[in-house]
Design a protein around this motif. Structure first.
Motif, PDB file in Angstrom:
ATOM      1  N   GLU A 159      13.069  37.681 109.191  1.00  0.00           N
ATOM      2  CA  GLU A 159      14.013  37.274 107.919  1.00  0.00           C
ATOM      3  C   GLU A 159      15.235  36.403 108.183  1.00  0.00           C
ATOM      4  OE1 GLU A 159      13.636  38.940 104.773  1.00  0.00           O
ATOM      5  OE2 GLU A 159      12.179  40.143 105.693  1.00  0.00           O
ATOM      6  N   GLY A 160      15.336  35.770 107.295  1.00  0.00           N
ATOM      7  CA  GLY A 160      16.426  34.672 107.322  1.00  0.00           C
ATOM      8  C   GLY A 160      16.574  33.510 106.011  1.00  0.00           C
ATOM      9  N   PHE A 161      16.830  32.376 106.281  1.00  0.00           N
ATOM     10  CA  PHE A 161      16.869  31.450 105.225  1.00  0.00           C
ATOM     11  C   PHE A 161      16.552  29.991 106.019  1.00  0.00           C
ATOM     12  CE2 PHE A 161      21.047  31.965 107.441  1.00  0.00           C
ATOM     13  CZ  PHE A 161      21.746  30.912 107.315  1.00  0.00           C
ATOM     14  N   ALA A 162      16.733  29.149 105.357  1.00  0.00           N
ATOM     15  CA  ALA A 162      16.740  27.662 105.982  1.00  0.00           C
ATOM     16  C   ALA A 162      17.848  26.791 105.336  1.00  0.00           C
ATOM     17  CB  ALA A 162      15.175  26.967 105.811  1.00  0.00           C
ATOM     18  N   ILE A 163      17.920  25.846 106.134  1.00  0.00           N
ATOM     19  CA  ILE A 163      18.747  24.587 105.489  1.00  0.00           C
ATOM     20  C   ILE A 163      18.121  23.243 105.474  1.00  0.00           C
ATOM     21  CG2 ILE A 163      21.036  23.396 106.013  1.00  0.00           C
ATOM     22  CD1 ILE A 163      21.499  26.134 104.818  1.00  0.00           C
ATOM     23  N   LEU A 164      18.409  22.555 104.581  1.00  0.00           N
ATOM     24  CA  LEU A 164      18.094  21.084 104.678  1.00  0.00           C
ATOM     25  C   LEU A 164      19.318  20.454 104.906  1.00  0.00           C
ATOM     26  CD1 LEU A 164      15.871  18.775 104.174  1.00  0.00           C
ATOM     27  CD2 LEU A 164      16.733  18.640 101.764  1.00  0.00           C
ATOM     28  N   PRO A 165      19.390  19.911 106.205  1.00  0.00           N
ATOM     29  CA  PRO A 165      20.641  19.634 106.631  1.00  0.00           C
ATOM     30  C   PRO A 165      21.055  18.219 106.024  1.00  0.00           C
ATOM     31  CG  PRO A 165      19.153  19.359 108.511  1.00  0.00           C
ATOM     32  CD  PRO A 165      18.571  19.883 107.313  1.00  0.00           C
ATOM     33  N   ASP A 166      22.387  18.074 106.116  1.00  0.00           N
ATOM     34  CA  ASP A 166      23.151  16.802 105.729  1.00  0.00           C
ATOM     35  C   ASP A 166      23.469  16.028 106.913  1.00  0.00           C
ATOM     36  OD1 ASP A 166      25.422  17.970 105.685  1.00  0.00           O
ATOM     37  OD2 ASP A 166      25.607  18.344 103.499  1.00  0.00           O
ATOM     38  N   GLU A 195      17.420  10.830 111.511  1.00  0.00           N
ATOM     39  CA  GLU A 195      16.384   9.661 111.128  1.00  0.00           C
ATOM     40  C   GLU A 195      15.208   9.652 112.432  1.00  0.00           C
ATOM     41  OE1 GLU A 195      14.887   6.791 109.301  1.00  0.00           O
ATOM     42  OE2 GLU A 195      16.904   7.843 108.689  1.00  0.00           O
ATOM     43  N   THR A 196      15.396   9.888 113.819  1.00  0.00           N
ATOM     44  CA  THR A 196      14.547   9.910 114.687  1.00  0.00           C
ATOM     45  C   THR A 196      13.289  11.055 114.332  1.00  0.00           C
ATOM     46  OG1 THR A 196      16.166   9.131 116.364  1.00  0.00           O
ATOM     47  CG2 THR A 196      14.128  10.609 117.080  1.00  0.00           C
ATOM     48  N   LEU A 197      14.085  12.158 113.704  1.00  0.00           N
ATOM     49  CA  LEU A 197      13.261  13.113 113.425  1.00  0.00           C
ATOM     50  C   LEU A 197      12.186  12.573 112.222  1.00  0.00           C
ATOM     51  CD1 LEU A 197      14.954  15.009 115.123  1.00  0.00           C
ATOM     52  CD2 LEU A 197      14.670  16.693 113.224  1.00  0.00           C
ATOM     53  N   ARG A 198      12.694  12.008 111.353  1.00  0.00           N
ATOM     54  CA  ARG A 198      12.095  11.399 110.051  1.00  0.00           C
ATOM     55  C   ARG A 198      11.165  10.501 110.488  1.00  0.00           C
ATOM     56  NH1 ARG A 198      17.189  11.074 107.349  1.00  0.00           N
ATOM     57  NH2 ARG A 198      17.509  13.226 106.655  1.00  0.00           N
ATOM     58  N   GLU A 199      11.523   9.278 111.442  1.00  0.00           N
ATOM     59  CA  GLU A 199      10.630   8.428 111.780  1.00  0.00           C
ATOM     60  C   GLU A 199       9.235   8.964 112.469  1.00  0.00           C
ATOM     61  OE1 GLU A 199      13.211   6.075 114.288  1.00  0.00           O
ATOM     62  OE2 GLU A 199      14.312   5.070 112.515  1.00  0.00           O
ATOM     63  N   ASN A 200       9.342  10.152 113.169  1.00  0.00           N
ATOM     64  CA  ASN A 200       8.299  10.745 113.822  1.00  0.00           C
ATOM     65  C   ASN A 200       7.569  11.533 113.117  1.00  0.00           C
ATOM     66  OD1 ASN A 200       8.425   9.607 116.951  1.00  0.00           O
ATOM     67  ND2 ASN A 200      10.624   9.564 116.441  1.00  0.00           N
ATOM     68  N   GLY A 201       7.793  11.742 111.921  1.00  0.00           N
ATOM     69  CA  GLY A 201       7.032  12.332 110.764  1.00  0.00           C
ATOM     70  C   GLY A 201       7.413  13.766 110.883  1.00  0.00           C
ATOM     71  N   CYS A 202       8.530  14.123 111.321  1.00  0.00           N
ATOM     72  CA  CYS A 202       9.006  15.635 111.423  1.00  0.00           C
ATOM     73  C   CYS A 202      10.116  15.847 110.209  1.00  0.00           C
ATOM     74  CB  CYS A 202       9.853  15.767 112.779  1.00  0.00           C
ATOM     75  SG  CYS A 202       8.955  15.910 114.213  1.00  0.00           S
ATOM     76  N   SER A 203       9.898  16.958 109.719  1.00  0.00           N
ATOM     77  CA  SER A 203      10.934  17.515 108.593  1.00  0.00           C
ATOM     78  C   SER A 203      12.200  18.079 109.397  1.00  0.00           C
ATOM     79  CB  SER A 203      10.194  18.655 107.953  1.00  0.00           C
ATOM     80  OG  SER A 203      11.147  19.317 107.262  1.00  0.00           O
ATOM     81  N   THR A 204      13.168  17.883 108.738  1.00  0.00           N
ATOM     82  CA  THR A 204      14.655  18.449 109.295  1.00  0.00           C
ATOM     83  C   THR A 204      14.818  19.705 108.749  1.00  0.00           C
ATOM     84  OG1 THR A 204      15.742  17.152 107.349  1.00  0.00           O
ATOM     85  CG2 THR A 204      15.631  15.905 109.390  1.00  0.00           C
ATOM     86  N   VAL A 205      14.230  20.198 107.785  1.00  0.00           N
ATOM     87  CA  VAL A 205      14.380  21.648 107.260  1.00  0.00           C
ATOM     88  C   VAL A 205      14.634  22.642 108.549  1.00  0.00           C
ATOM     89  CG1 VAL A 205      13.418  23.581 106.019  1.00  0.00           C
ATOM     90  CG2 VAL A 205      13.453  21.329 105.140  1.00  0.00           C
TER      91      VAL A 205
END
Length: 164
Positions: free
Chosen positions: A42-49, A120-130
């Motif tokens: 159980e929990g939640f998630a964050i789309l980080p800024d 940006e490194t995560l996004r450039e490598n096709g990974c979600s930041t969620v």
């Protein structure tokens, strides 16, 4: 007869604020079946800024993925554990873009910086930041987990309450 009322005894609880700043997401919004189905807990998630993860309570680092650095298991003094899993498919980066500021066994204070990651490194490598934040299942010392706020910006606000 004497007017005595039974006092309802509430089990002890831990208030969890978000370990990241950003937008609150319900677990069913996470694009990973293991989290959205709550199979992980159980929990939640964050789309980080921002790419900073802080300790949501005083405790000990029970486990950090030392090579990939993408996940941290933090344990409260009560024995309750919380998993912070940065991004989706980030294990494939093998630590690229991640900087850990803690190690297994470290004692931490609420608000202490645990981990930094380059979004940006995560996004450039096709990974979600969620980033899911979950109470892993199988902890016999937990009686219930409640999401207590769905604020769109939950930083410094209680989001989760764990009863043990």
């Amino acid at each position: 007869m004497f007017g005595f009322k039974k006092k309802k005894i509430e089990s002890p609880s831990i208030d969890i604020s978000s370990p990241l700043s950003g937008q609150f997401l319900a677990l069913d919004e996470v694009q990973d079946e293991a989290f959205s189905s709550k199979a992980m807990g159980e929990g939640f998630a964050i789309l980080p800024d921002s790419g900073r993860v802080i300790a949501p309570f005083d405790g000990i680092i029970a486990h950090i993925m030392e090579k990939s650095k993408h996940a941290i298991l933090i344990e409260h003094n009560s024995g309750v554990q919380l998993l912070i899993h940065v991004g989706m498919d980030t294990v494939s980066l093998k630590g690229k873009g991640f900087t850990a500021h803690v190690s297994n066994g470290d004692r931490v204070k609420k608000g202490q910086l645990l981990l930094e990651f380059d979004m940006e490194t995560l996004r450039e490598n096709g990974c979600s930041t969620v980033t899911p934040i979950v109470v892993p299942g199988g902890q016999d010392n937990i009686s219930r987990v409640e999401v207590v706020s769905e604020s769109k910006q939950p930083e410094n606000e209680t989001v989760l309450r764990i009863f043990y």
